[in-house]
Structure formats: C-alpha cells, structure tokens
Design an enzyme around this catalytic site. Structure first.
Site, short mmCIF file in Angstrom:
data_model
loop_
_atom_site.label_atom_id
_atom_site.label_comp_id
_atom_site.label_asym_id
_atom_site.label_seq_id
_atom_site.Cartn_x
_atom_site.Cartn_y
_atom_site.Cartn_z
CB VAL A 72 -6.52 38.01 -3.90
CG1 VAL A 72 -5.33 38.24 -4.81
CG2 VAL A 72 -6.11 37.24 -2.66
CG ASP B 193 -10.72 29.49 2.62
OD1 ASP B 193 -9.88 29.19 3.48
OD2 ASP B 193 -10.76 30.60 2.06
CE LYS C 225 -10.14 32.35 5.28
NZ LYS C 225 -8.89 32.88 4.76
CG ASN D 86 -14.12 32.53 4.22
OD1 ASN D 86 -14.10 33.73 3.93
ND2 ASN D 86 -13.21 31.67 3.78
CG ASP E 60 -14.54 33.13 0.30
OD1 ASP E 60 -14.65 32.83 -0.90
OD2 ASP E 60 -13.51 33.60 0.81
CB THR F 40 -6.60 29.73 5.41
OG1 THR F 40 -7.50 30.35 4.49
CG2 THR F 40 -5.88 30.80 6.22
P1 ADP Z 1 -12.86 36.60 -0.65
O1 ADP Z 1 -12.99 35.44 -1.57
O2 ADP Z 1 -12.20 37.77 -1.27
O3 ADP Z 1 -12.30 36.22 0.72
P2 ADP Z 1 -15.46 36.81 0.67
O4 ADP Z 1 -16.69 36.31 -0.01
O5 ADP Z 1 -14.91 35.97 1.79
O6 ADP Z 1 -14.36 37.11 -0.42
O7 ADP Z 1 -15.73 38.28 1.22
C1 ADP Z 1 -14.68 39.06 1.79
C2 ADP Z 1 -15.17 39.72 3.06
O8 ADP Z 1 -16.25 40.63 2.76
C3 ADP Z 1 -15.74 38.78 4.10
O9 ADP Z 1 -14.73 38.16 4.85
C4 ADP Z 1 -16.62 39.74 4.90
O10 ADP Z 1 -15.83 40.53 5.77
C5 ADP Z 1 -17.19 40.64 3.82
N1 ADP Z 1 -18.48 40.10 3.33
C6 ADP Z 1 -18.63 39.20 2.34
N2 ADP Z 1 -19.94 38.90 2.14
C7 ADP Z 1 -20.63 39.63 3.05
C8 ADP Z 1 -22.02 39.74 3.38
N3 ADP Z 1 -22.94 39.05 2.71
N4 ADP Z 1 -22.39 40.57 4.39
C9 ADP Z 1 -21.44 41.26 5.06
N5 ADP Z 1 -20.11 41.19 4.82
C10 ADP Z 1 -19.69 40.39 3.82
MG MG Z 2 -13.04 35.03 2.31
#
Ligand code: ADP
Ligand code: MG
Length: 406
Positions: A34, A149, A151, A154, A167, A186
């Site tokens: 977001v 969270d 899922k 994550n 996450d 979620t």
């Molecule tokens: P949000 O809180 O916005 O959901 P996330 O930490 O889940 O943030 O990161 C969003 C997305 O970015 C993940 O679902 C994944 O697709 C990608 N991502 C996040 N961290 C990594 C990582 N360390 N390596 C590769 N992709 C990542």
């Molecule tokens: Mg996420």
C-alpha cells in the site's frame, strides 16, 4: 550496519537518502504494498544483491502512522533475526520522507507466484514448505512475536524451494497474558477468534494461535490450489471461517492421503484452546512418516521369527538364473515404488462427460485456466485465485450433455 537519523533532527532530508543511494544501486521493482515498493538493489562496493523495501512516510494524512508502524516492524524484525527461515534485515536508513529496509534477496519471489505457476503442490513439497514455515513460527512465537499475516504472498522462496517468512508489518510483540483485539490480516486467513474478538462484545482477545490457523489455510491452499473458506460474498466467507465450515471436496482431495488432511483439521480447529500448537504440528505424523507408501507394512524386529533351516538345494547353481532373478527383483521394487505415479486409466465416457474428475485432465485444465486468466488474480486479496477453480458445470448444461450422451 544501520544508519538512522533522529526523526526530530534537522538533518536535511536528502542526507539519509543520499547515504542509501551512495551505498546501493536500486534496480527493478520486485513487489508493491500500500505504501511501500520493494526493489532489487546492488551494494556498489561488494556487488552483493539485496531487496530494499522503500516506505513513503511523507503522506500528509497517514505519514506519521506509517512511520510509527514501520518503526514497530523494524523492532520486531530485529527481535526475530537469526533463523534460517526468517528474512534477514541487513540495513536500515531513515529520512523525513522515506524509510529504506534492506533485506537479503530471495530470487524466486513469493510462494504465491510459485503456486500460481504450478497450480498445486505435491504432498512431498507441501511437507517441505510447511515444516519450514512451522519452524519459522516456532522461533517467532518463542520471541513473543505474533506475525498476524501468514499467507503465501509473505513467504519467499530461494532456489532450493527453502522459505523465508517475511513482512512483519502487522506483527506485534505480546506480553505475558496480553490479548489482542484489532482486526488485522488478510480476509481468507483470519482466525475465527480474531473475527469473534471484533464482532462479539464479550468475546476474549486472541494470541499466537491466529498464526497456526493461517498455517492451516496455507497448507490447504498448497495441496489443492484454492483456499478453504473462499466465497464470492465476503460475509459468507467470514461466517464459514467462524463456524470452521470447509470441506475436503471431491475430486481434488481424492488423491490426498489422510495424514495431511488430519493435520489441516487440527490446524483449522475453531477453538484456539483445542487447536494444535506449532510444536505439536511439527511432531505430527505428516512430517514423520517413515515411508510414503501407505500400503507398505513395517514389521517390528521382535515380530520377525527365526526362519526354518534352508532346504538343501535341488538345482545346481546357475549364474544366469540368479542374475535374472536379481533383475526381476529390482524391476518389481521399482514398479512398486512407482505405483503412486503410474497414470490412472482414462475412461473415455468419463472424459467426455466430466473431464475434471480425472486427475491428469484436471491438472491440464487448471494449468490452462491459470495461464489464460492468471493475470486476473488480484494479489491484494489473495483469495481470487479460488475463482479460477470455480468450474462447476451449470446444472442445465450438464443435463443437456447427459441427454446427448445417452
Ligand atoms: P508489504 O507490507 O507492502 O506487503 P512486503 O514486505 O510483503 O511488503 O513486500 C512486498 C512484496 O515484495 C513481497 O510480497 C515480495 O513479492 C517482494 N519482496 C519483499 N521482500 C523481498 C525479498 N527480500 N526478496 C525478494 N522479493 C521481496
Ligand atoms: Mg506483504
């Protein structure tokens, strides 16, 4: 290394961003949330690749909330560091407009995307992933952190299909005896006690068990591709969750053995006090079956009686015969081992009337549907992939087909 400006400091905003951009080269976008964007980035000096989550905290309305929640995420991340299945936070930068979280890079991305490519996972792969997820949660809970969270979006994968739980944006540190009431997570993964805590005035709060429930939802989804409680109308879905109403429907569950179904049943237990714990789940027979062949009988050593003395050989030794016998034994053993993977017999009449009943055709149909309509899957919801499985034939069309066939 960590570089954090004091938020009240008058250091120019660009300073901290400058430090980040001086050290790392940001590359393509890996994912979006977001108020965050995750990009691949490269350490300019060492050439090592990372993933940076860039969080915008400049928004006039919610900027300070986002900043506060990101600080909480960082605090939690630091508490849970040092486990092979939990994402590693490498670096943190903060300026007045952005926070940069530098993580180890997981090249294969989300388990969600992997599942969308392969549609369903075998029991063996599900076992591999679920064991690591439960071990990650055992560690996280041990640090008094509830994730909230869990899922497939994550859960990140590396090249060996090993996972990293990521996450921690909704995670909370729980003090002894503390109960939570807030509605976060979620929709399809929310535990019944979390919903009840929000809907029923007198209901108690929830604790770590919400993550165990989410593990049940994940495990169900991995095995058959669609989540257990999905319904077009969200209210119906939430009611189904609160009542623990889900089925191991046919034909998709026909080929799944009893052990994973039993574990899912124990994870998706409505009463959190009766739900299996993470530690108990790790001890479940699903993870400890000696063999994957259900028909194989293991004879305990004490039951093996001493064999009667061998009869004197009537036939002279033949090297050729012994060799042929050995080959036949190996062949038989290989055939028994592959029994599980031997394709089912295809019935033309069933294939004409109800091709979805046949596992091999079902896999092809699902894979084609995902290839054509996969882009409809809206990640934010995580539930819509279930729609791709909604191929129940209309009753009137089915009747027409039956009449035509007879
Ligand atoms: P949000 O809180 O916005 O959901 P996330 O930490 O889940 O943030 O990161 C969003 C997305 O970015 C993940 O679902 C994944 O697709 C990608 N991502 C996040 N961290 C990594 C990582 N360390 N390596 C590769 N992709 C990542
Ligand atoms: Mg996420």
């Amino acid at each position: 290394m960590t570089v954090m400006d004091d938020s009240d400091d008058v250091l120019p905003d660009a300073q901290s961003a400058k430090v980040f951009y001086g050290k790392y080269e940001p590359k393509e976008v890996l994912g979006r949330g977001v108020s965050s964007t995750v990009r691949r980035c490269v350490d300019k000096e060492s050439g090592v690749e990372y993933a940076v989550k860039i969080i915008d905290i400049s928004e006039a309305d919610h900027g300070s909330d986002i900043k506060e929640s990101t600080h909480r995420e960082i605090e939690v991340l630091r508490m849970v560091q040092g486990h092979p299945y939990v994402i590693e936070l490498h670096d943190v930068f903060e300026s007045e407009t952005h926070i940069f979280l530098v993580f180890e890079l997981l090249r294969q991305g989300e388990l969600f995307d992997y599942l969308t490519t392969v549609v369903t996972l075998s029991e063996k792969k599900t076992k591999h992933i679920m064991k690591q997820l439960l071990e990650a949660l055992l560690h996280v809970h041990d640090k008094s952190v509830v994730h909230r969270d869990v899922k497939p979006e994550n859960i990140l994968l590396d090249d060996n299909l090993d996972i990293k739980l990521t996450d921690f944006g909704f995670a909370r540190i729980l003090r002894p005896g503390e109960e939570l009431y807030d509605l976060v997570g979620t929709p399809g993964y929310l535990a019944p006690e979390l919903l009840r805590a929000n809907m029923v005035e007198t209901a108690p709060g929830y604790r770590f068990e919400v993550d165990t429930w989410a593990c049940g939802v994940v495990m169900y989804t991995l095995l058959v591709g669609c989540p257990p409680f999905w319904h077009r109308k969200q209210m119906v879905m939430l009611r189904n969750i609160m009542e623990g109403k889900y089925t191991f429907g046919s034909p998709e569950w026909d080929d799944v053995t009893d052990a994973p179904k039993d574990l899912i049943g124990r994870l998706l237990t409505v009463d959190p006090a009766r739900r299996i714990t993470v530690r108990e789940a790790l001890a479940h027979p699903f993870f400890h079956r000696v063999t994957d062949f259900p028909s194989c009988v293991i004879v305990p050593p004490e039951a093996v009686k001493e064999l009667p003395p061998r009869q004197a050989r009537e036939r002279p030794f033949s090297g050729r015969r012994t060799f042929r016998l050995a080959i036949n034994c190996v062949r038989a053993a290989v055939r028994i081992q592959r029994l599980k993977f031997t394709p089912e017999a295809l019935s033309v009449s069933v294939a004409v009337l109800d091709p979805y009943r046949l596992k091999s055709l079902r896999k092809i149909i699902d894979a084609c549907a995902f290839r054509v309509y996969g882009h409809w899957v809206k990640k934010a919801e995580g539930q819509n992939r279930a729609m791709l499985f909604e191929n129940i034939p209309r009753t009137d069309l089915r009747r027409t087909a039956l009449v035509a066939a007879s």
